[in-house]
Scaffold this motif. Sequence first.
Motif, PDB file in Angstrom:
ATOM      1  N   THR A 198       0.840  -1.205   0.000  1.00  0.00           N
ATOM      2  CA  THR A 198       0.000   0.000   0.000  1.00  0.00           C
ATOM      3  C   THR A 198       0.871   1.250   0.000  1.00  0.00           C
ATOM      4  N   LEU A 199       1.920   1.247   0.806  1.00  0.00           N
ATOM      5  CA  LEU A 199       2.856   2.378   0.814  1.00  0.00           C
ATOM      6  C   LEU A 199       3.374   2.642  -0.600  1.00  0.00           C
ATOM      7  N   THR A 200       3.749   1.575  -1.303  1.00  0.00           N
ATOM      8  CA  THR A 200       4.274   1.714  -2.663  1.00  0.00           C
ATOM      9  C   THR A 200       3.192   2.212  -3.622  1.00  0.00           C
ATOM     10  N   ALA A 201       1.977   1.662  -3.508  1.00  0.00           N
ATOM     11  CA  ALA A 201       0.876   2.067  -4.401  1.00  0.00           C
ATOM     12  C   ALA A 201       0.544   3.550  -4.259  1.00  0.00           C
ATOM     13  N   TYR A 202       0.775   4.097  -3.074  1.00  0.00           N
ATOM     14  CA  TYR A 202       0.487   5.507  -2.822  1.00  0.00           C
ATOM     15  C   TYR A 202       1.699   6.411  -3.053  1.00  0.00           C
ATOM     16  N   GLY A 203       2.798   5.847  -3.500  1.00  0.00           N
ATOM     17  CA  GLY A 203       3.996   6.657  -3.732  1.00  0.00           C
ATOM     18  C   GLY A 203       4.676   7.068  -2.443  1.00  0.00           C
TER      19      GLY A 203
END
Length: 155
Positions: free
Chosen positions: A100-105
């Motif tokens: 999720t952290l990655t998906a949100y940049g």
Amino acid sequence: MTERLAPGDTAPDFTLPDADGNPVSLSSHRGRKVIVYFYPAAMTPGCTKQACDFTDNLDLLSGAGYDVIGVSPDKPDKLAKFREKESLEVTLAADPDKATLTAYGAFGEKTMYGKTVTGVIRSTVIVDESGKVAHAFYNVKATGHVAKLIRDLGV
């Protein structure tokens, strides 16, 4: 470079365990505005200050129609200790695999003490009632961020 979200983008849905291991989904908040904030680690000074600021302003934000979800790579048991130790009232969600952290940049390269490192980028994304990104703030400061957010949102 990590792909960052921008206003108008569809906010990536997620289902993550909260501090008690119960699922927290962005989609379950449809119809309300959601402040999703990403922080590096529970029980560190900056993250504690930020979580306490959100808790201190939760009634104001909630009254203005905002739910608050804090996301970190910590495991649920550490989030539970953090919540208890600091009397936090915001929802804390665990993202140990950082998807999720990655998906949100909010995970990638950042500069820390003059060095380039890979880690959590302190970020806040405001999701509107329909699940679209209304605002996306990256590289925010832990101290004073909630007050600035309240001003920026006109709460």
